[in-house]
Write a protein that holds these residues in place. Structure first.
Motif, mmCIF file in Angstrom:
data_model
loop_
_atom_site.group_PDB
_atom_site.id
_atom_site.type_symbol
_atom_site.label_atom_id
_atom_site.label_comp_id
_atom_site.label_asym_id
_atom_site.label_seq_id
_atom_site.Cartn_x
_atom_site.Cartn_y
_atom_site.Cartn_z
ATOM 1 N N ILE A 181 3.350 18.106 2.133
ATOM 2 C CA ILE A 181 2.039 17.470 2.133
ATOM 3 C C ILE A 181 2.175 15.996 1.783
ATOM 4 N N LEU A 182 3.337 15.624 1.233
ATOM 5 C CA LEU A 182 3.665 14.226 1.009
ATOM 6 C C LEU A 182 3.488 13.421 2.305
ATOM 7 N N LEU A 183 3.642 14.091 3.412
ATOM 8 C CA LEU A 183 3.437 13.470 4.720
ATOM 9 C C LEU A 183 2.058 12.812 4.794
ATOM 10 N N LEU A 184 1.051 13.462 4.272
ATOM 11 C CA LEU A 184 -0.307 12.922 4.319
ATOM 12 C C LEU A 184 -0.409 11.598 3.569
ATOM 13 N N ALA A 185 0.202 11.515 2.408
ATOM 14 C CA ALA A 185 0.178 10.259 1.652
ATOM 15 C C ALA A 185 0.876 9.159 2.439
ATOM 16 N N GLY A 186 1.999 9.485 3.047
ATOM 17 C CA GLY A 186 2.731 8.500 3.841
ATOM 18 C C GLY A 186 1.927 8.016 5.031
ATOM 19 N N ILE A 187 1.283 8.941 5.724
ATOM 20 C CA ILE A 187 0.456 8.559 6.879
ATOM 21 C C ILE A 187 -0.695 7.668 6.430
ATOM 22 N N ALA A 188 -1.310 7.995 5.309
ATOM 23 C CA ALA A 188 -2.422 7.181 4.801
ATOM 24 C C ALA A 188 -1.954 5.760 4.493
ATOM 25 N N ILE A 189 -0.793 5.645 3.858
ATOM 26 C CA ILE A 189 -0.282 4.313 3.526
ATOM 27 C C ILE A 189 0.028 3.535 4.788
ATOM 28 N N VAL A 190 0.762 4.147 5.706
ATOM 29 C CA VAL A 190 1.178 3.457 6.928
ATOM 30 C C VAL A 190 -0.029 3.108 7.797
ATOM 31 N N ARG A 191 -1.031 3.962 7.782
ATOM 32 C CA ARG A 191 -2.227 3.728 8.610
ATOM 33 C C ARG A 191 -2.969 2.467 8.198
ATOM 34 N N VAL A 192 -3.042 2.221 6.898
ATOM 35 C CA VAL A 192 -3.779 1.039 6.426
ATOM 36 C C VAL A 192 -2.866 -0.116 6.038
ATOM 37 N N GLY A 234 6.307 -10.887 4.815
ATOM 38 C CA GLY A 234 5.518 -11.408 3.710
ATOM 39 C C GLY A 234 6.009 -11.030 2.337
ATOM 40 N N GLY A 235 7.276 -10.673 2.176
ATOM 41 C CA GLY A 235 7.818 -10.428 0.844
ATOM 42 C C GLY A 235 7.592 -9.019 0.332
ATOM 43 N N TRP A 236 7.121 -8.907 -0.925
ATOM 44 C CA TRP A 236 7.026 -7.609 -1.586
ATOM 45 C C TRP A 236 6.100 -6.603 -0.910
ATOM 46 N N PRO A 237 5.080 -7.005 -0.135
ATOM 47 C CA PRO A 237 4.258 -5.993 0.526
ATOM 48 C C PRO A 237 5.044 -5.088 1.486
ATOM 49 N N VAL A 238 6.182 -5.563 1.968
ATOM 50 C CA VAL A 238 7.019 -4.731 2.838
ATOM 51 C C VAL A 238 7.485 -3.483 2.079
ATOM 52 N N LEU A 239 7.702 -3.616 0.770
ATOM 53 C CA LEU A 239 8.113 -2.479 -0.044
ATOM 54 C C LEU A 239 7.083 -1.351 0.021
ATOM 55 N N VAL A 240 5.814 -1.699 -0.005
ATOM 56 C CA VAL A 240 4.751 -0.699 0.095
ATOM 57 C C VAL A 240 4.838 0.034 1.438
ATOM 58 N N THR A 241 5.066 -0.704 2.512
ATOM 59 C CA THR A 241 5.203 -0.097 3.835
ATOM 60 C C THR A 241 6.428 0.811 3.895
ATOM 61 N N VAL A 242 7.541 0.352 3.357
ATOM 62 C CA VAL A 242 8.768 1.153 3.370
ATOM 63 C C VAL A 242 8.556 2.463 2.611
ATOM 64 N N ILE A 243 7.904 2.393 1.473
ATOM 65 C CA ILE A 243 7.623 3.609 0.705
ATOM 66 C C ILE A 243 6.735 4.550 1.523
ATOM 67 N N GLY A 244 5.753 4.006 2.229
ATOM 68 C CA GLY A 244 4.905 4.830 3.093
ATOM 69 C C GLY A 244 5.710 5.546 4.173
ATOM 70 N N TRP A 245 6.588 4.795 4.846
ATOM 71 C CA TRP A 245 7.412 5.403 5.897
ATOM 72 C C TRP A 245 8.397 6.419 5.317
ATOM 73 N N LEU A 246 8.936 6.172 4.128
ATOM 74 C CA LEU A 246 9.817 7.151 3.488
ATOM 75 C C LEU A 246 9.052 8.434 3.150
ATOM 76 N N ALA A 247 7.797 8.288 2.750
ATOM 77 C CA ALA A 247 6.965 9.465 2.474
ATOM 78 C C ALA A 247 6.716 10.260 3.755
ATOM 79 N N VAL A 248 6.489 9.564 4.866
ATOM 80 C CA VAL A 248 6.322 10.253 6.158
ATOM 81 C C VAL A 248 7.596 11.016 6.498
ATOM 82 N N ALA A 249 8.739 10.333 6.420
ATOM 83 C CA ALA A 249 10.011 10.970 6.764
ATOM 84 C C ALA A 249 10.318 12.138 5.824
ATOM 85 N N GLY A 250 10.086 11.941 4.529
ATOM 86 C CA GLY A 250 10.334 13.011 3.561
ATOM 87 C C GLY A 250 9.432 14.215 3.791
#
Length: 129
Positions: A48-59, A65-81
């Protein structure tokens, strides 16, 4: 920048709390990881972690732009996980079992989550540039 701070403001304190829990409760975490490693149904359900990842990546699908990329990477890792846990729980089970048996891995993961949580929390709640 607003969505980045909102998401970091959610992820940061959660990562801090998990990191602290991993460091304070190493024996319990080790036992839980072993139990999870023997329960592929629970691993599948944790997809169900997939849902959190999709929500992050969707928005927040930001790749510059620096550190905001980290938020995106975490979202994609949640999707993959999440997908890994749902599509191949039998492969994720031995990983959980192995990592749970190693106290150094638990402590290392706790320190990484603590640092990540502190960084994201500071970026979300700290002084604005």
């Amino acid at each position: 920048m607003a969505p980045t701070k909102v998401i970091a403001g959610l992820m940061g304190p959660l990562a801090l709390a998990i990191g602290i829990a991993m460091l304070v409760n190493r024996q319990a975490i080790s036992g839980m990881a072993g139990e999870i490693g023997r329960n592929t149904g629970l691993i599948f359900l944790s997809g169900i972690l997939l849902l959190a990842g999709i929500a992050i990546v969707r928005v927040h699908n930001v790749w510059s732009g620096g550190w905001p990329v980290l938020v995106t990477v975490i979202g994609w890792l949640a999707v993959a996980g999440g997908l890994l846990r749902m599509w191949m729980p039998q492969l994720a089970a031995p990983i959980a079992d192995r990592l749970g048996a190693d106290a150094t891995s638990i402590a290392s993961a706790g320190v990484v989550l603590l640092a990540l949580g502190a960084f994201l929390s500071y970026k979300a709640y700290g002084p604005s540039p």
